[in-house]
Scaffold this active site. Sequence first.
Site, short mmCIF file in Angstrom:
data_model
loop_
_atom_site.label_atom_id
_atom_site.label_comp_id
_atom_site.label_asym_id
_atom_site.label_seq_id
_atom_site.Cartn_x
_atom_site.Cartn_y
_atom_site.Cartn_z
N SER A 50 29.91 36.53 -9.72
CA SER A 50 29.83 37.02 -8.34
C SER A 50 30.53 38.38 -8.28
O SER A 50 31.19 38.80 -9.23
CB SER A 50 30.54 36.04 -7.40
N ASP A 83 25.44 37.13 -9.39
CA ASP A 83 25.30 36.17 -8.30
C ASP A 83 25.56 36.88 -6.96
O ASP A 83 26.53 37.65 -6.85
CB ASP A 83 26.34 35.05 -8.53
N HIS A 220 21.28 26.80 -4.39
CA HIS A 220 22.67 27.24 -4.37
C HIS A 220 23.53 26.10 -3.83
O HIS A 220 23.02 25.14 -3.27
CB HIS A 220 22.83 28.46 -3.45
#
Length: 342
Positions: A50, A83, A220
Amino acid sequence: MALVTMRQLLDEAAKGNYGVGAFNVNNLEQVQAIMEAARETESPVIIQASRGARKYANDRFLYHLMEAAAEVYPEISVALHQDHGNSPETCKSAIDLGFTSVMMDGSLMDDGKTPADFEYNVRVTREVVEMAHEVGVTVEGELGTLGGIEDGVGSGEVHLTDPDQAVEFVERTGVDALAVAIGTSHGAYKFTSEPDRDVLAMNIIEEINERLPTTHLVMHGSSSVPKELVDTINRYGGEIRPTFGVPVREIQEGIKHGVRKVNVDTDLRLAATGAIRKAFAEDPSEFDPRYYLKPARAAMQEVVRARMEAFGQAGHARDYDPISLHDMAARYREQGHQLTTV
Ligand SMILES: [Zn+2]
């Protein structure tokens, strides 16, 4: 090295009718746990970072950790994925860094919090598709929004994905993979009771898959939040409130209907924290970080191994040779953004 594009990895998963876990990484122990589990089960795998992870670890450290994974485990097909990219710039920086796949999450504005409208989402996602496919990199988009907030990402509001919009979105953007919102959330607190068919809108997945058979669907917020992991944390002084995740059997149901990428983060966090709390409690005189990081790594590996077996990716690591980014780029040029290779 067995770096692959996520497109190829998911195309192969579609052929073999299995799902592939996408596990988030921030540090060495997480990368090692995931790759050891992949070796143990002979699984192809997606490791993803991320924006929060890139900031925490520093881009160069994180990229080299991921590259080391591909180098040390040459028999494992591994895709490196950004991500929740919040903007085309973030996706560009991930591509420049060497990621083989990016997610442009245009369901939210670039603050990663405010829900965005459909036209904005189409515009930024299309921009990323043009840029990424040019160099063979895979793109995941998102339509609809999940609940929950993780690493500061999320509006906290749930908007389920509309199948008609999904068809239009894929046609207009050319994404390889689509994250769909079916009622789940990021983080540990997803549901207050075991979710059933009314809570998890699996019918949305079925309908989108029927209408977009060559688009890989992504779930997700798909940690299962196993009770035993929460219990271990609480037994050794933690305070996790009673909570439920997405049952593995529901994920398996999704995999039957076109879900190819399954994002799991929270379960590894829970496993590591429980193992560390237990180690601290068992010998308060220890102060070598390896004393508690080793069991944390082993606990994460165990969770990843179980998911790889449940998702069906186990045993598929050596099924195919990686197609280079260069050859993938040529394929997009010949076939257009929407590949028909599945
Ligand atoms: Zn997510």
